[in-house]
Each structure stands twice: as C-alpha cells, then as structure tokens.
Design a protein around this motif. Structure first.
Motif, PDB file in Angstrom:
ATOM      1  N   PHE A   1       0.990  -1.252  -0.061  1.00 38.73           N
ATOM      2  CA  PHE A   1      -0.006  -0.049   0.091  1.00 38.73           C
ATOM      3  C   PHE A   1       1.079   1.308  -0.068  1.00 38.73           C
ATOM      4  O   PHE A   1       1.312   1.226   1.056  1.00 38.73           O
TER       5      PHE A   1
ATOM      6  N   ALA B   1       2.426  -4.148   3.565  1.00 37.19           N
ATOM      7  CA  ALA B   1       1.353  -4.762   4.354  1.00 37.19           C
ATOM      8  C   ALA B   1       1.701  -6.390   4.447  1.00 37.19           C
ATOM      9  O   ALA B   1       1.557  -6.905   5.599  1.00 37.19           O
TER      10      ALA B   1
ATOM     11  N   GLY C   1      -2.135  -4.473  12.781  1.00 31.20           N
ATOM     12  CA  GLY C   1      -1.158  -3.685  11.781  1.00 31.20           C
ATOM     13  C   GLY C   1      -0.255  -4.871  11.221  1.00 31.20           C
ATOM     14  O   GLY C   1       0.642  -4.611  10.254  1.00 31.20           O
ATOM     15  N   ALA C   2      -0.402  -6.162  11.736  1.00 32.96           N
ATOM     16  CA  ALA C   2       0.624  -6.929  11.255  1.00 32.96           C
ATOM     17  C   ALA C   2       0.575  -7.500   9.685  1.00 32.96           C
ATOM     18  O   ALA C   2       1.392  -8.062   8.866  1.00 32.96           O
ATOM     19  N   GLY C   3      -0.834  -7.134   9.119  1.00 27.35           N
ATOM     20  CA  GLY C   3      -1.192  -7.505   7.986  1.00 27.35           C
ATOM     21  C   GLY C   3      -2.238  -8.653   7.529  1.00 27.35           C
ATOM     22  O   GLY C   3      -2.486  -9.438   6.493  1.00 27.35           O
ATOM     23  N   LYS C   4      -2.933  -9.268   8.809  1.00 25.08           N
ATOM     24  CA  LYS C   4      -3.809 -10.416   8.925  1.00 25.08           C
ATOM     25  C   LYS C   4      -4.820 -10.056   8.117  1.00 25.08           C
ATOM     26  O   LYS C   4      -5.004 -10.867   7.235  1.00 25.08           O
ATOM     27  N   SER C   5      -5.797  -9.051   8.249  1.00 28.77           N
ATOM     28  CA  SER C   5      -6.597  -8.848   7.283  1.00 28.77           C
ATOM     29  C   SER C   5      -6.572  -8.487   5.960  1.00 28.77           C
ATOM     30  O   SER C   5      -7.199  -8.922   5.213  1.00 28.77           O
ATOM     31  N   THR C   6      -5.375  -7.985   5.848  1.00 30.89           N
ATOM     32  CA  THR C   6      -5.103  -7.736   4.311  1.00 30.89           C
ATOM     33  C   THR C   6      -4.880  -8.981   3.610  1.00 30.89           C
ATOM     34  O   THR C   6      -5.227  -9.215   2.545  1.00 30.89           O
TER      35      THR C   6
END
Ligand code: ADP
Ligand code: MG
Length: 253
Positions: free
Chosen positions: A15, A20, A41-46
C-alpha cells in the motif's frame, strides 16, 4: 465441492510505501485448522482480503488445489468454495435465526456476495424453500431452540454461531475466519471452537485469524505468526509459543 488445499506462495501486497504483506507462504489442507496470529497492523486482514479476492496481490501466487486464483474476483473465489467471516457480525437482526442461516443457501444459489445480498429485503421471500436445510444445520449445532428468535436478540456469542452456520450453508471447502472470538468470553469462545472442530472434521479447511492466543493454541495444529507483514515463526503451538522472535514481537508486547 471437492476439497482442495489452499497454498500461498510468496504473497506480497504493497500500500503505497507500506509492504503490508511480504513474501508470505503457507498452506491450509482440507480438514486442517491453521492459525494466523500477530499484533495489530501485522497484515492479517490484508492477507484474508487477498485470499478472498477483495485485494490484488502485488506479487506471489495463491492456489486452490492446482488452480491459480491469484487474479480471480471475489465472486469467483466464493464460487470456488472459499467462504469468509468478517471482524464484525453481519446478520439481519430483525429476521429469525432460521432465515439468517437460510440466506446462506440462497446466496449459494444466486450470489455469493452476502454483503450485497443482505442489503436486499426482497431476497427473504426466496429463502423459504431452504428453511429445512437451514434447520438441519441449527440442529447440528444445538441452536434449533433459537430458530424463531430474531438474530438481534441473541447474545454476541450466539450471533457469531449463527454467522458460522450461515457460512456452512454455502458448503465451502475452506473457511477464512477473521477474529471470530473477538469480544467473547472463554465459555462462548470454547463453544465456537467446538463448532470449528466439527467443521474441520468434515474435511473443510479453516484459516483462523485470532488475537486470542489461548484459543488459537487450543485449536490449531499449525500456527503462522505474522509481524510487520512477514512470517516470523511457523509450526505447532508449543514450538511457536516458545520461539524467542514470537515472544519478543507478540507475546511479550
Ligand atoms: P491486521 O489485520 O493484522 O491488524 P491489516 O492487514 O489491517 O493488519 O493492516 C496491515 C498494514 O497495512 C497496516 O499498516 C495498515 O495500516 C495497512 N493497510 C491495510 N489496509 C490498507 C489500505 N486499504 N490502504 C492503505 N494501507 C492499508
Ligand atoms: Mg485485522
């Protein structure tokens, strides 16, 4: 639907200036519950959105069985048997538990885009034919007694269970769960956990994204730890729990 293994191969998503998700590789086999944990903010949902086709990959590949689904759109991914839940409960609060589950069958027939479907009250008329199937799912998960209760009147834990049952109505071969027990007490979480075990027992793979360490450790055979977009540890719960990098990045935080 034939169950297939989900494989992520060097998946990255940028991003702007932020990577991410960076070079993430792991797989989820049929019937396996794989954990994905990591700080905010680790990127899990991404990562979930990449798998579900809601975001494009910057690089890498995502495979379902032998099929490359890296560039597939969300409806196509849903049709391929990958279902997901969201971080927030998405139910029709005024409609009965039974209708909320029946909508899952309806979505399978018409449009896998539950979110869009849920905005259409007209869809409710068409779910009646699938009520019997929906009731069978309620029975299986000890929720038959709630069939005619408005979903909005249920406790949070029970609402989450209804969501899971609706997801099952889609007959997925893989389920992506984004923080399913967030906001639940241990009793509610454990009840949901038993449902997940039952689902996995039917050969459905589950990718479980969770903040609740105790819950993940109790359910998953294998856990991937994500930190700043990268996998910093991967393995069975006991091994991950004692990994110094994990303790420093996550458990110690
Ligand atoms: P998690 O779910 O692990 O808390 P996210 O996947 O939501 O983490 O976010 C990972 C990183 O990507 C964060 O730095 C976040 O700010 C950033 N990010 C997520 N979605 C977007 C977006 N749509 N646009 C820009 N940055 C984003
Ligand atoms: Mg998230």
């Amino acid at each position: 639907m034939t169950a297939s293994t989900l494989s992520l191969e060097g998946v990255s998503r940028r991003f702007g200036g932020v990577l991410a998700v960076e070079n993430v590789s792991f797989s989820v086999a049929p019937g396996e519950i794989v954990g994905l944990i990591g700080p905010n903010g680790a990127g899990k949902s991404t990562l979930v959105n990449l798998i579900a086709g809601l975001l494009r990959l910057t690089s890498g590949r995502i495979l379902l069985g032998a099929a490359d689904i890296s560039t597939a759109e969300a409806p196509e991914i849903a049709r391929a048997g990958i279902a997901r839940t969201f971080q927030t409960v998405r139910l029709l609060k005024d409609e009965s538990v039974l209708d909320n589950v029946a909508i899952g069958f309806h979505a399978q027939q018409k449009s896998p885009l539950l979110a869009r479907l849920l905005a259409l009250p007209a869809a409710l008329a068409e779910v009646r034919a699938t009520r019997e199937q929906a009731f069978a799912i309620l029975e299986r998960f000890d929720m038959a007694g709630f069939a005619h209760v408005p979903a909005g009147a249920l406790s949070y834990g029970h609402q989450r269970r209804v969501e899971m049952m609706r997801t099952l109505a889609l007959r997925p071969n893989l389920i992506l769960l984004d923080e399913p027990v967030a906001g639940m007490n241990d009793v509610e979480a454990d009840a949901l956990g038993r449902i997940f075990q039952g689902i996995a027992g039917e050969g459905i793979g589950i990718l479980l994204i969770e903040h609740n360490m105790r819950f993940v450790m109790s359910l998953c055979g294998r856990i991937n730890v994500l930190d700043s977009g990268r996998i910093i540890a991967s393995g069975p719960p006991a091994q991950v729990r004692s990994d110094p990098a994990v303790v420093a990045a996550y458990l110690g935080a």
